[in-house]
Design a protein around this motif. Structure first.
Motif, PDB file in Angstrom:
ATOM      1  N   GLU A 112       0.828  -1.209   0.000  1.00 12.78           N
ATOM      2  CA  GLU A 112       0.000   0.000   0.000  1.00 12.78           C
ATOM      3  C   GLU A 112       0.864   1.261   0.000  1.00 12.78           C
ATOM      4  O   GLU A 112       0.567   2.222  -0.720  1.00 12.78           O
ATOM      5  N   VAL A 113       1.920   1.270   0.782  1.00 15.62           N
ATOM      6  CA  VAL A 113       2.826   2.422   0.783  1.00 15.62           C
ATOM      7  C   VAL A 113       3.415   2.633  -0.611  1.00 15.62           C
ATOM      8  O   VAL A 113       3.471   3.763  -1.124  1.00 15.62           O
ATOM      9  N   LEU A 161      -7.510  -2.582  -0.964  1.00 16.42           N
ATOM     10  CA  LEU A 161      -6.419  -1.632  -1.184  1.00 16.42           C
ATOM     11  C   LEU A 161      -6.494  -1.047  -2.590  1.00 16.42           C
ATOM     12  O   LEU A 161      -6.388   0.170  -2.793  1.00 16.42           O
ATOM     13  N   ALA A 162      -6.690  -1.933  -3.561  1.00 12.05           N
ATOM     14  CA  ALA A 162      -6.775  -1.492  -4.956  1.00 12.05           C
ATOM     15  C   ALA A 162      -7.956  -0.556  -5.160  1.00 12.05           C
ATOM     16  O   ALA A 162      -7.866   0.434  -5.893  1.00 12.05           O
ATOM     17  N   ALA A 163      -9.070  -0.858  -4.516  1.00 12.27           N
ATOM     18  CA  ALA A 163     -10.254  -0.011  -4.650  1.00 12.27           C
ATOM     19  C   ALA A 163     -10.021   1.379  -4.085  1.00 12.27           C
ATOM     20  O   ALA A 163     -10.628   2.355  -4.535  1.00 12.27           O
ATOM     21  N   ARG A 164      -9.138   1.478  -3.120  1.00 12.32           N
ATOM     22  CA  ARG A 164      -8.818   2.795  -2.530  1.00 12.32           C
ATOM     23  C   ARG A 164      -7.872   3.606  -3.406  1.00 12.32           C
ATOM     24  O   ARG A 164      -7.907   4.831  -3.399  1.00 12.32           O
ATOM     25  N   ARG A 168      -7.625   0.890 -11.937  1.00 13.13           N
ATOM     26  CA  ARG A 168      -8.239  -0.358 -12.398  1.00 13.13           C
ATOM     27  C   ARG A 168      -7.844  -1.487 -11.454  1.00 13.13           C
ATOM     28  O   ARG A 168      -6.780  -1.443 -10.832  1.00 13.13           O
ATOM     29  N   ILE A 169      -8.682  -2.501 -11.399  1.00 15.07           N
ATOM     30  CA  ILE A 169      -8.368  -3.721 -10.671  1.00 15.07           C
ATOM     31  C   ILE A 169      -8.542  -4.880 -11.632  1.00 15.07           C
ATOM     32  O   ILE A 169      -9.547  -4.960 -12.359  1.00 15.07           O
ATOM     33  N   ALA A 191     -14.399   0.938  -2.505  1.00 15.47           N
ATOM     34  CA  ALA A 191     -14.231   2.231  -3.166  1.00 15.47           C
ATOM     35  C   ALA A 191     -15.171   3.268  -2.568  1.00 15.47           C
ATOM     36  O   ALA A 191     -14.769   4.394  -2.257  1.00 15.47           O
ATOM     37  N   ALA A 192     -16.427   2.871  -2.380  1.00 13.79           N
ATOM     38  CA  ALA A 192     -17.408   3.794  -1.802  1.00 13.79           C
ATOM     39  C   ALA A 192     -17.027   4.180  -0.370  1.00 13.79           C
ATOM     40  O   ALA A 192     -17.143   5.348   0.023  1.00 13.79           O
TER      41      ALA A 192
END
Length: 336
Positions: A112-113, A161-164, A168-169, A191-192
């Motif tokens: 994530e970092v 993490l990807a949604a944040r 694209r995922i 994401a929401a």
């Protein structure tokens, strides 16, 4: 739903491969980044950009372990310039590229970092590198749209993490519609929850697929590549109780027995251990009419794209070539 392809770059032939993929009508081509198995990926992508005009090009996928975020961002931006806006930066936690140098995938926290920093670089922003301000100083000169960041994800934590953070995922969950539907719901909810519009994140899937009138031949050709993505479901550190029950046995078996020396090959004990039912469910194999129905069901889920893995590294060339033709014509037309 757009249809792309994942291939291994080939020294002296990567540009020709890219031209062929474009001529067949696919929407994108990504090259695997695994330095001990294939040539350096960004150089091969530059050659592909020079010899193509339409298709999207990128990594499928690079990783945080072998490249600093600034290096990855600079390479992706250079590809965006050379391809005239057709680049995508695909990234995951690292698998064969790290295993080949005696390392394991980076932790989710480390990932994530890295992703946060990478997105800052890709947006032309200043990045705090432990007190040192850092940015791509040639960003303004590039004068191209931002390179989209595409995260390859399997487990819930990386999907969230990807949604944040990602544009694209791409889910590495096989072709099972129920698993993909759950993952898509997880991504949209995450994401929401982070304040993003769920519709702003494009969603895709890796799909191991070989189209062939002989189902046994199709299974044999896809089994090695499929074992790679099934192996992702058993990453070290993933708790068995969090795994999909329908995949747990195969995932744990691959965790214990996967031999990275034969990464992507079908004629290996770990690939041969996958039974036909598993191959049929996790991948898409068989005659074109079966393939069309399976891909249509994926499109009906609302996926924006699929990146097809068209066979194992040691699959017969004639089988893969015929399958690619069917995918590019009949299947692509059915889901476009």
């Amino acid at each position: 739903m757009k249809l792309g392809v994942l291939l291994f770059p080939v020294p002296g032939a990567s540009a020709k491969l890219a031209r062929t993929v474009e001529e067949l009508g696919f929407d994108s081509l990504v090259f695997a980044d695994t330095q001990n198995i294939t040539p350096e990926v960004w150089g091969q992508l530059m050659l592909a950009a020079r010899d193509t005009e339409r298709i999207e090009l990128g990594t499928g996928v690079t990783n945080p372990g072998t490249r600093d975020a600034a290096v990855t961002a600079s390479a992706a931006l250079a590809l965006q310039v050379e391809s005239r806006g057709r680049a995508v930066c695909g990234i995951g936690r690292g698998d064969s590229s790290l295993a080949k140098i005696g390392r394991t995938p980076v932790s989710v926290a480390e990932f994530e970092v890295y992703v946060e920093r990478l997105q800052q670089y890709l947006r032309g922003e200043e990045v705090d590198r432990n007190g040192t301000p850092s940015r791509l100083e040639w960003y303004a000169e590039a004068d191209v749209p931002k390179v989209p960041l595409e995260i390859g994800a399997t487990g819930r934590r990386v999907i969230e993490l990807a949604a944040r953070h990602a544009d694209r995922i791409v889910f590495a969950l096989g072709a099972d519609e129920e698993r993909l539907a759950r993952a898509m719901d997880t991504a949209r909810r995450a994401a929401a929850a982070s304040g993003r519009d769920p519709d702003s994140v494009r969603l895709g899937a890796w799909v191991n697929a070989v189209v062939h009138s002989d189902v046994a031949a199709a299974r044999a050709a896809v089994r090695g590549g499929l074992s790679v993505f099934a192996h992702f479901s058993g990453f070290a550190g993933m708790k068995p109780e969090t795994m999909d029950p329908t995949l747990r046995e195969a995932a744990l078996h691959l965790r214990a027995n996967y031999d990275v020396r034969d990464h992507g090959r079908a004629d290996t004990p770990h690939a041969r251990s996958l039974d036909d039912d598993f191959v049929d469910r996790f991948g898409i194999v068989g005659p074109v009419e079966i393939a069309v129905r399976r891909f249509e069901r994926l499109a009906a889920l609302g996926l924006d794209f699929c990146r097809v893995v068209p066979g194992s590294r040691d699959a017969p060339r004639e089988v893969v070539a015929a399958s690619m033709m069917s995918l590019a014509t009949t299947v692509r037309q059915a889901v476009a």
